[in-house]
Design an enzyme around this catalytic site. Sequence first.
Site, PDB file in Angstrom:
ATOM      1  N   SER A  19     -11.290   8.291   2.192  1.00 24.31           N
ATOM      2  CA  SER A  19     -11.836   9.634   2.315  1.00 24.31           C
ATOM      3  C   SER A  19     -13.151   9.730   1.538  1.00 24.31           C
ATOM      4  CB  SER A  19     -10.801  10.601   1.734  1.00 24.31           C
ATOM      5  OG  SER A  19     -11.226  11.891   1.913  1.00 24.31           O
ATOM      6  N   GLN A  72      -7.259   8.153  11.576  1.00 24.60           N
ATOM      7  CA  GLN A  72      -6.103   8.503  10.740  1.00 24.60           C
ATOM      8  C   GLN A  72      -5.967  10.014  10.614  1.00 24.60           C
ATOM      9  OE1 GLN A  72      -5.747   8.233   6.366  1.00 24.60           O
ATOM     10  NE2 GLN A  72      -4.493   6.421   6.757  1.00 24.60           N
ATOM     11  N   CYS A 102      -1.418  10.374   1.003  1.00 22.29           N
ATOM     12  CA  CYS A 102      -2.464  11.026   0.201  1.00 22.29           C
ATOM     13  C   CYS A 102      -1.864  11.765  -1.002  1.00 22.29           C
ATOM     14  CB  CYS A 102      -3.266  11.990   1.081  1.00 22.29           C
ATOM     15  SG  CYS A 102      -4.563  12.792   0.134  1.00 22.29           S
ATOM     16  N   LYS A 143       0.782   4.888   7.520  1.00 25.67           N
ATOM     17  CA  LYS A 143       0.286   4.498   6.193  1.00 25.67           C
ATOM     18  C   LYS A 143       1.156   5.198   5.155  1.00 25.67           C
ATOM     19  CE  LYS A 143      -2.406   3.424   2.662  1.00 25.67           C
ATOM     20  NZ  LYS A 143      -3.758   3.836   2.376  1.00 25.67           N
ATOM     21  N   ASP A 210      -5.267  -2.986  -5.121  1.00 22.19           N
ATOM     22  CA  ASP A 210      -5.893  -3.925  -6.061  1.00 22.19           C
ATOM     23  C   ASP A 210      -6.480  -5.158  -5.373  1.00 22.19           C
ATOM     24  OD1 ASP A 210      -5.182  -2.187  -8.068  1.00 22.19           O
ATOM     25  OD2 ASP A 210      -3.332  -3.238  -8.541  1.00 22.19           O
ATOM     26  N   ARG A 233     -11.150   0.149  -2.285  1.00 21.18           N
ATOM     27  CA  ARG A 233     -12.234   0.235  -3.275  1.00 21.18           C
ATOM     28  C   ARG A 233     -13.038  -1.054  -3.336  1.00 21.18           C
ATOM     29  NH1 ARG A 233      -8.691   2.209  -8.190  1.00 21.18           N
ATOM     30  NH2 ARG A 233      -7.295   0.717  -7.178  1.00 21.18           N
TER      31      ARG A 233
HETATM   32  C1  LIG Z   1     -11.817   7.364  -2.744  1.00 25.68           C
HETATM   33  C2  LIG Z   1     -10.578   6.970  -2.002  1.00 25.68           C
HETATM   34  C3  LIG Z   1     -10.292   7.577  -0.791  1.00 25.68           C
HETATM   35  C4  LIG Z   1      -9.147   7.210  -0.075  1.00 25.68           C
HETATM   36  N1  LIG Z   1      -8.920   7.786   1.128  1.00 25.68           N
HETATM   37  C5  LIG Z   1      -7.862   7.380   1.885  1.00 25.68           C
HETATM   38  C6  LIG Z   1      -7.644   7.898   3.183  1.00 25.68           C
HETATM   39  O1  LIG Z   1      -8.414   8.715   3.711  1.00 25.68           O
HETATM   40  N2  LIG Z   1      -6.556   7.448   3.868  1.00 25.68           N
HETATM   41  C7  LIG Z   1      -5.682   6.519   3.333  1.00 25.68           C
HETATM   42  O2  LIG Z   1      -4.710   6.145   3.992  1.00 25.68           O
HETATM   43  N3  LIG Z   1      -5.876   6.018   2.116  1.00 25.68           N
HETATM   44  C8  LIG Z   1      -6.938   6.410   1.382  1.00 25.68           C
HETATM   45  N4  LIG Z   1      -7.154   5.847   0.148  1.00 25.68           N
HETATM   46  C9  LIG Z   1      -6.248   4.783  -0.310  1.00 25.68           C
HETATM   47  C10 LIG Z   1      -6.788   3.409   0.051  1.00 25.68           C
HETATM   48  O3  LIG Z   1      -6.872   3.205   1.443  1.00 25.68           O
HETATM   49  C11 LIG Z   1      -5.932   2.285  -0.576  1.00 25.68           C
HETATM   50  O4  LIG Z   1      -4.628   2.345  -0.041  1.00 25.68           O
HETATM   51  C12 LIG Z   1      -5.859   2.388  -2.092  1.00 25.68           C
HETATM   52  O5  LIG Z   1      -7.147   2.670  -2.630  1.00 25.68           O
HETATM   53  C13 LIG Z   1      -5.323   1.095  -2.728  1.00 25.68           C
HETATM   54  O6  LIG Z   1      -6.187   0.025  -2.516  1.00 25.68           O
HETATM   55  P1  LIG Z   1      -7.193  -0.528  -3.683  1.00 25.68           P
HETATM   56  O7  LIG Z   1      -6.404  -0.537  -4.972  1.00 25.68           O
HETATM   57  O8  LIG Z   1      -7.546  -1.909  -3.185  1.00 25.68           O
HETATM   58  O9  LIG Z   1      -8.348   0.418  -3.732  1.00 25.68           O
HETATM   59  C14 LIG Z   1      -8.274   6.219  -0.589  1.00 25.68           C
HETATM   60  C15 LIG Z   1      -8.566   5.624  -1.807  1.00 25.68           C
HETATM   61  C16 LIG Z   1      -9.698   5.981  -2.513  1.00 25.68           C
HETATM   62  C17 LIG Z   1      -9.986   5.307  -3.828  1.00 25.68           C
END
Ligand SMILES: Cc1cc2nc3c(=O)[nH]c(=O)nc-3n(C[C@H](O)[C@H](O)[C@H](O)COP(=O)(O)O)c2cc1C
Length: 351
Positions: A19, A72, A102, A143, A210, A233
């Site tokens: 997002s 999504q 979310c 998800k 991660d 991220r």
């Molecule tokens: C800024 C931000 C926005 C996110 N927006 C969404 C989203 O719109 N839909 C979703 O399913 N997950 C969303 N997530 C979750 C990520 O898709 C992911 O599952 C989560 O960040 C864990 O992965 P990471 O630790 O590698 O970042 C968001 C995460 C972050 C940090």
Amino acid sequence: MLCIGDRTFGLRAVQAALSGYSDRPMRLIARRHGGAELAMNEVVLDKIVLQKGKLRKEILSLGADDHPTGGQLMGSRPDQFAAAANDLVEAGYDLIDINFGCPVRKVLGRCRGGYLLTEPENALAIVRAVIGAVAARRPVMLKMRRGYDDTAASGRSFLAILDGAVALGISAVTVHGRTVAQRYVGPANWAAIARVKRRVGTLPVLGSGDLFSAGAVRRMIEETGVDGVTLARGAIGNPFIFRDCRAVLDGRSLPPPPTIAEQRRAIEDHFALASEVYGPEKAGIVMRKFWIRYSDLHPCASEVRRDFIEARTHEERMEALRRWYDPEREWPPVVRREIPTDLIAAGASLE
Ligand SMILES: Cc1cc2nc3c(=O)[nH]c(=O)nc-3n(C[C@H](O)[C@H](O)[C@H](O)COP(=O)(O)O)c2cc1C
């Protein structure tokens, strides 16, 4: 190879839904500069898709050059969710993803996103309605976070939703290894992702949490048995992570890190796309968060970041870009980081 329903993707690393980030510019940059294939749009509210207006128009105008893209959705009413899923399919989205993860307070307060992990009945009514509306035309994915919290009741609800959704015919599930209550605090629990994969057998599972390097992606696939991963991220300001993943997952060695010239091309291209979508003024604002993350790849990261943050005008930003990304200058070698520095500053750790 990653197969979801009748779709096949050569790369098992998918651009995650993010997002405020995974808009058309970010998706195209991931594809053009990293070779990403499947990319997920940021989550959108079903109501917004259905309401006539600028936002609906924006969401439904997916470019011909922006495929495959997953749409999504978030919501709380099965009928509304299904109607919005139908509109996304008609607009050309290649997959539909249902968000039960979310953790934003306002979203939970409206019984959407991660809240639905506490309500298996309504969650499964949504899955059933979406599958009924679109599954004949597009794969439907789910998800989920690994639970609402760490209570036994949450564990039972999670499994009821997972098993129920599999029985209803979802094509894949993405699991983020944190609970909703955990938000982003503490490490993602990969063992929980492995348990989901063991439970669903041949159904494709994408792991999330991660993943900041191709090495971490390979480790997650090896340790958990997932069919693919979503990069969240770790892909912000680093489209090159996808080409790293492709090499490593194909059994080749890691390609060299992106040169200063490659980094500059990606940033310029990103800015041009953001200007097309948002207009040059707003693009400057939208790009701020990306530039800060792009700077992480630069050998002089902290100075570059400072200049981007301090730039007040478009011209000042461009000036910083030309100065710091001059390919003719001698730069120290580019090195990859295991975790982006701003996340380390925010307390992230992989321990
Ligand atoms: C800024 C931000 C926005 C996110 N927006 C969404 C989203 O719109 N839909 C979703 O399913 N997950 C969303 N997530 C979750 C990520 O898709 C992911 O599952 C989560 O960040 C864990 O992965 P990471 O630790 O590698 O970042 C968001 C995460 C972050 C940090």
